[in-house]
Every structure is written in structure tokens, then in C-alpha cells.
Design a protein around this motif. Sequence first.
Motif, PDB file in Angstrom:
ATOM      1  N   PHE A 135      -1.291  37.987  24.038  1.00  0.00           N
ATOM      2  CA  PHE A 135      -0.231  38.683  24.757  1.00  0.00           C
ATOM      3  C   PHE A 135       0.860  39.013  23.750  1.00  0.00           C
ATOM      4  N   ARG A 136       1.087  40.318  23.537  1.00  0.00           N
ATOM      5  CA  ARG A 136       2.083  40.775  22.567  1.00  0.00           C
ATOM      6  C   ARG A 136       3.318  41.253  23.332  1.00  0.00           C
ATOM      7  N   MET A 137       4.417  40.548  23.133  1.00  0.00           N
ATOM      8  CA  MET A 137       5.636  40.810  23.887  1.00  0.00           C
ATOM      9  C   MET A 137       6.226  42.187  23.615  1.00  0.00           C
ATOM     10  N   ALA A 138       6.072  42.701  22.399  1.00  0.00           N
ATOM     11  CA  ALA A 138       6.657  43.996  22.063  1.00  0.00           C
ATOM     12  C   ALA A 138       6.066  45.140  22.885  1.00  0.00           C
ATOM     13  N   VAL A 139       4.831  44.960  23.375  1.00  0.00           N
ATOM     14  CA  VAL A 139       4.201  45.999  24.191  1.00  0.00           C
ATOM     15  C   VAL A 139       3.889  45.509  25.605  1.00  0.00           C
ATOM     16  N   ASN A 140       4.226  44.265  25.908  1.00  0.00           N
ATOM     17  CA  ASN A 140       4.054  43.669  27.231  1.00  0.00           C
ATOM     18  C   ASN A 140       2.612  43.768  27.730  1.00  0.00           C
ATOM     19  N   GLN A 141       1.663  43.480  26.816  1.00  0.00           N
ATOM     20  CA  GLN A 141       0.261  43.503  27.238  1.00  0.00           C
ATOM     21  C   GLN A 141      -0.610  42.702  26.278  1.00  0.00           C
ATOM     22  N   TRP A 142      -1.830  42.455  26.709  1.00  0.00           N
ATOM     23  CA  TRP A 142      -2.813  41.761  25.889  1.00  0.00           C
ATOM     24  C   TRP A 142      -3.416  42.742  24.898  1.00  0.00           C
ATOM     25  N   VAL A 143      -3.505  42.333  23.633  1.00  0.00           N
ATOM     26  CA  VAL A 143      -4.013  43.190  22.562  1.00  0.00           C
ATOM     27  C   VAL A 143      -4.984  42.384  21.711  1.00  0.00           C
ATOM     28  N   TYR A 144      -6.108  43.009  21.354  1.00  0.00           N
ATOM     29  CA  TYR A 144      -7.065  42.363  20.459  1.00  0.00           C
ATOM     30  C   TYR A 144      -6.619  42.543  19.018  1.00  0.00           C
ATOM     31  N   ASN A 145      -6.664  41.456  18.284  1.00  0.00           N
ATOM     32  CA  ASN A 145      -6.420  41.531  16.846  1.00  0.00           C
ATOM     33  C   ASN A 145      -7.029  40.317  16.166  1.00  0.00           C
ATOM     34  N   PHE A 146      -6.973  40.334  14.853  1.00  0.00           N
ATOM     35  CA  PHE A 146      -7.490  39.214  14.087  1.00  0.00           C
ATOM     36  C   PHE A 146      -6.467  38.083  14.067  1.00  0.00           C
ATOM     37  N   PRO A 182      -7.434  26.309  22.590  1.00  0.00           N
ATOM     38  CA  PRO A 182      -6.281  27.193  22.807  1.00  0.00           C
ATOM     39  C   PRO A 182      -5.256  27.036  21.683  1.00  0.00           C
ATOM     40  N   SER A 183      -4.422  28.046  21.510  1.00  0.00           N
ATOM     41  CA  SER A 183      -3.341  27.996  20.528  1.00  0.00           C
ATOM     42  C   SER A 183      -2.500  26.751  20.745  1.00  0.00           C
ATOM     43  N   ASP A 184      -2.049  26.153  19.639  1.00  0.00           N
ATOM     44  CA  ASP A 184      -1.233  24.953  19.764  1.00  0.00           C
ATOM     45  C   ASP A 184       0.264  25.270  19.910  1.00  0.00           C
ATOM     46  N   SER A 185       0.587  26.567  20.072  1.00  0.00           N
ATOM     47  CA  SER A 185       1.984  26.974  20.238  1.00  0.00           C
ATOM     48  C   SER A 185       2.226  27.436  21.668  1.00  0.00           C
ATOM     49  N   GLU A 186       3.265  26.903  22.286  1.00  0.00           N
ATOM     50  CA  GLU A 186       3.605  27.339  23.640  1.00  0.00           C
ATOM     51  C   GLU A 186       4.169  28.758  23.643  1.00  0.00           C
ATOM     52  N   PHE A 187       4.509  29.292  22.466  1.00  0.00           N
ATOM     53  CA  PHE A 187       5.091  30.627  22.370  1.00  0.00           C
ATOM     54  C   PHE A 187       4.058  31.706  22.069  1.00  0.00           C
ATOM     55  N   GLU A 188       2.794  31.311  21.875  1.00  0.00           N
ATOM     56  CA  GLU A 188       1.723  32.274  21.634  1.00  0.00           C
ATOM     57  C   GLU A 188       0.656  32.087  22.716  1.00  0.00           C
ATOM     58  N   GLU A 189       0.388  33.148  23.433  1.00  0.00           N
ATOM     59  CA  GLU A 189      -0.696  33.114  24.412  1.00  0.00           C
ATOM     60  C   GLU A 189      -1.874  33.849  23.790  1.00  0.00           C
ATOM     61  N   ILE A 190      -2.902  33.079  23.401  1.00  0.00           N
ATOM     62  CA  ILE A 190      -4.041  33.624  22.668  1.00  0.00           C
ATOM     63  C   ILE A 190      -5.330  33.158  23.319  1.00  0.00           C
ATOM     64  N   LYS A 191      -6.233  34.106  23.504  1.00  0.00           N
ATOM     65  CA  LYS A 191      -7.597  33.805  23.941  1.00  0.00           C
ATOM     66  C   LYS A 191      -8.513  34.229  22.800  1.00  0.00           C
ATOM     67  N   ALA A 192      -9.028  33.275  22.047  1.00  0.00           N
ATOM     68  CA  ALA A 192      -9.897  33.579  20.913  1.00  0.00           C
ATOM     69  C   ALA A 192     -11.347  33.567  21.364  1.00  0.00           C
ATOM     70  N   GLY A 193     -12.167  34.373  20.682  1.00  0.00           N
ATOM     71  CA  GLY A 193     -13.583  34.388  21.018  1.00  0.00           C
ATOM     72  C   GLY A 193     -14.428  35.022  19.932  1.00  0.00           C
ATOM     73  N   TRP A 194     -15.714  34.676  19.953  1.00  0.00           N
ATOM     74  CA  TRP A 194     -16.705  35.272  19.056  1.00  0.00           C
ATOM     75  C   TRP A 194     -17.347  36.456  19.772  1.00  0.00           C
ATOM     76  N   PHE A 195     -17.522  37.565  19.066  1.00  0.00           N
ATOM     77  CA  PHE A 195     -18.060  38.775  19.675  1.00  0.00           C
ATOM     78  C   PHE A 195     -19.159  39.382  18.804  1.00  0.00           C
ATOM     79  N   THR A 196     -20.242  39.826  19.465  1.00  0.00           N
ATOM     80  CA  THR A 196     -21.317  40.542  18.770  1.00  0.00           C
ATOM     81  C   THR A 196     -20.880  41.987  18.539  1.00  0.00           C
ATOM     82  N   LYS A 197     -21.661  42.722  17.770  1.00  0.00           N
ATOM     83  CA  LYS A 197     -21.357  44.139  17.530  1.00  0.00           C
ATOM     84  C   LYS A 197     -21.362  44.939  18.826  1.00  0.00           C
ATOM     85  N   GLU A 198     -22.317  44.661  19.693  1.00  0.00           N
ATOM     86  CA  GLU A 198     -22.383  45.376  20.969  1.00  0.00           C
ATOM     87  C   GLU A 198     -21.157  45.072  21.833  1.00  0.00           C
ATOM     88  N   GLU A 199     -20.759  43.821  21.861  1.00  0.00           N
ATOM     89  CA  GLU A 199     -19.575  43.445  22.641  1.00  0.00           C
ATOM     90  C   GLU A 199     -18.316  44.087  22.077  1.00  0.00           C
TER      91      GLU A 199
END
Length: 187
Positions: free
Chosen positions: A73-84, A145-162
Motif C-alpha cells: 500500500f503506497r500512501m502517495a497514490v492511496n493504492q496497492w502497487v506491485y514493486n520489488f 508479513p513486514s515487521d513494520s507497522e508503517f508498511e503494509e506489504i503482501k509479498a509473494g512468489w510469482f511465475t512468468k504466467e502469473e
Amino acid sequence: MKFSSIKKIHQGAYITRYNIHYKTENGTEKCYEMISRNAEIESADELKKNKVDAVVLIMHDAKQEKILLNCEFRMAVNQWVYNFPAGLIDEGESAQVAAARELKEETGLDLESVSEVWKESYSAVGFSNEKVVVLIGTAAGTMKPSDSEFEEIKAGWFTKEEVRALLNTEMFAARTQAYCMLWSKDR
């Protein structure tokens, strides 16, 4: 463009806002707004600073079949965004030490190996002089889950198709989108 001056406008907790004054080739004055992790810029040379601020981690599984992505969840855009996974390099840390720490903090995973370290680059050159270094490698362990209460992160492994499916439906950070597009097409 010819640099004229720089003025600090606001000092925040993590970034500083500046107005940079330039003269165009035809003599027109231009004021450009920017932010920096450096709180003490006073010259044109300091804009090009040498310090790398952050790390970006492009992690694959041991078989090189999946890629690790954070949906944050990226506060600057008020939405969930995929990134590394990524983060700031603490004072006295090397890029690899910061990468291992950030990976653990954000995903619970361990940095197993680093196969490439890219030359530093700017993360958002349109409005900031923040520099990052990208590390490519493998990660393993148990996802947590992230160990920071200030970062809401859902991490996951993804295949090429996914990843290809996500690229068509979800929002991505630009660097992550570009790499994932190329990686997911590689057969």
C-alpha cells in the motif's frame, strides 16, 4: 540549462524540498522543484551527489522459475502497487547488508545469493536526485508479513504466467513493470 542557485524550501523527516533556479539557453529564468534525501545541498555539484540512498532487490527462487514481488500500500497514490522489495541504506551499511536487512524486514526471507549488482541509477529523476543500486539474486526461507507497522506489504512468489496476468490488471512501479515485462516474456 545553466544552474543559477538552489534554495531549501522545507525540511521533512526523510526528504528535503528544494527550488533549483536555472537559466535556459535563451536567458529565461526557470524554477524547478525537487526533493532529495540530502538535507544540505548548496551547489550544482551536490545535486549529482555520489551517495547511494537505497537498494532494490530483484529476487528469484533457487530454480529461477519465480520472481519475488511485494504488493504494498503506497500512501502517495492511496493504492496497492506491485514493486520489488527495496529500502534505504542505513548509515555504515553496504548495499548487500542493507539488501539482506530490507528483504528480511519486508518479506521474512533470507538473501541466499547475489548474482548481479547493477550500476547505481536514479529512482525518480523527474523530481528527485535519489540514487539506488539494484541487486539481483536468490532468496529463500519462510514468507512473513513486514515487521513494520508503517508498511503494509503482501509479498509473494510469482511465475512468468502469473506476472503477465498481473501486468494486465494491476498497478506497478515503473522499474518493476519494465523488468517483469521482459522477464515474463523470456522463455
